[in-house]
Enzyme design. Sequence first.
Site, mmCIF file in Angstrom:
data_model
loop_
_atom_site.group_PDB
_atom_site.id
_atom_site.type_symbol
_atom_site.label_atom_id
_atom_site.label_comp_id
_atom_site.label_asym_id
_atom_site.label_seq_id
_atom_site.Cartn_x
_atom_site.Cartn_y
_atom_site.Cartn_z
ATOM 1 N N HIS A 101 2.393 -0.525 -6.387
ATOM 2 C CA HIS A 101 3.160 0.540 -5.739
ATOM 3 C C HIS A 101 3.935 -0.128 -4.607
ATOM 4 C CE1 HIS A 101 -0.391 2.881 -7.142
ATOM 5 N NE2 HIS A 101 0.426 3.897 -7.247
ATOM 6 N N ASP A 104 1.769 -0.577 -1.542
ATOM 7 C CA ASP A 104 0.634 -1.497 -1.445
ATOM 8 C C ASP A 104 1.089 -2.954 -1.438
ATOM 9 O OD1 ASP A 104 -0.309 0.204 -4.328
ATOM 10 O OD2 ASP A 104 0.662 -1.735 -4.495
HETATM 11 C C1 XLS Z 1 -4.081 7.669 -9.985
HETATM 12 C C2 XLS Z 1 -3.203 6.917 -10.856
HETATM 13 C C3 XLS Z 1 -2.360 5.852 -10.173
HETATM 14 C C4 XLS Z 1 -1.217 5.440 -11.063
HETATM 15 C C5 XLS Z 1 -0.109 4.760 -10.361
HETATM 16 O O1 XLS Z 1 -4.997 8.354 -10.410
HETATM 17 O O2 XLS Z 1 -3.961 6.380 -11.884
HETATM 18 O O3 XLS Z 1 -3.140 4.771 -9.804
HETATM 19 O O4 XLS Z 1 -1.655 4.635 -12.103
HETATM 20 O O5 XLS Z 1 0.457 5.546 -9.379
#
Ligand code: XLS
Length: 437
Positions: A101, A104
């Site tokens: 993301h 992050d």
């Molecule tokens: C959350 C999601 C997230 C997505 C990416 O539950 O799995 O991690 O994969 O935003």
Amino acid sequence: MSYFPEVQDPVPCEGPDSRNPLAFKYYNASQLVAGKSMADHLRFAVAYWHTFKGPGTDIFGSATFERPWNTGATPLEIAEKTLDAAFEFVHKLGLQYYCFHDRDIAPEGETFAESCDNLDHIIALAAEKQAATGIKLLWGTANLFSNPRYAHGAATSPDAHVFAYAAGQVQHAIAATHRLGGENYVFWGGREGYETLLNTDLKAEQDHLARFLHLAVDYAKSIGFTGQFLIEPKPCEPMKHQYDSDAAACLNFLRSYDLMDQFKLNIECNHATLAGHTFQHDLSVASAAGRLGSVDANRGDMLLGWDTDQFPTDIYDAVYAMLVILRQGGLGSGGLNFDAKPRRGSFDTVDLFHAHIGAMDTFAHGLLIAQALIDERPLDDEIDERYSSWNDELGQSILAGNESFDSLEAWIREHGEATPRSGRQELLENIVNTYIR
Ligand code: XLS
Ligand code: NI
Ligand code: NI
């Protein structure tokens, strides 16, 4: 300097009889399975947010994961150290891909412009590291759910100002993904849902979400980004109701808003199970529509009703998932992203290796078993036989559009009752067990 000196570089494959916890038993990147290497079948990715940024918090407890790369004088220095740790980790494990993301991989700044600068700075360093190591980006995404501004949604916020903020943020996240040669871009609608209909215009919110996705498609075209767009279904958490609740709901949404050609689905095991489906079910629904693009490989806990994001260790799940993936000829530009975190009590850095090694081995083992089931056809033969009447005269005539309710009514008067046939579920379950070894 090494963040993981206790682990051999690269982690070796020692075969199924090895008892070395820091060696693969099944995952051998270059081993050919049906003419394709394991690495190319599986296309594993590490999830930046859990593996490098996960703090080990839960709603009752503070952080338990003390990572040496997560300390430093400034947020950007920490981000740079994390990048070093991430590339060392990915390289040692022989993973080819990572996913992130925007927030992050790089810290959010005081202002929008500062956040964009932070992202640009880290992406430039990531590009250098990718070039030096050959590690690639499976997908990028934007965090549109943590910041308080998104409390009521991002693309589905009641406030057009917030919609605009999200658009600006995603513009940069797509550009960053493009710059790094990302093969996909994911939309998980973390706050795209609602808590109560007392304050919600559901139809308007869905229209706004569709508009947002169309704008993303337009932007990708304008910069020449050709990666695959993916929607990741999830039924609840954080919001009580999410608009992208499962594969079927997402497909309907995409179809309704003329987005079907531009999007595929990223199916996450633990999201499917939260929706009351099996992992295999949601994979199959996506695949049947020709829209299974990628997978978030994790698992939930049978006794807990939330997204526990555990590492996948269930061999049945892996076999059934690989059956769907192999039968559709692979994931194309997608892969298996370990959207998973060690338990809060597994706080040593070496636990990150145990977790990934086990997960990679589970899917490598699952791949071998699924390929054997496909080659030897014990399941396919049964399925072919079960549907064989559709190859007969009547079945063919129905499929060719030559029959009507009237003609079928006449046919049944003439032919009478159908002959019952067992579904053989227990036999098939036993057969699968004979392949799991
Ligand atoms: C959350 C999601 C997230 C997505 C990416 O539950 O799995 O991690 O994969 O935003
Ligand atoms: Ni996910
Ligand atoms: Ni999830």
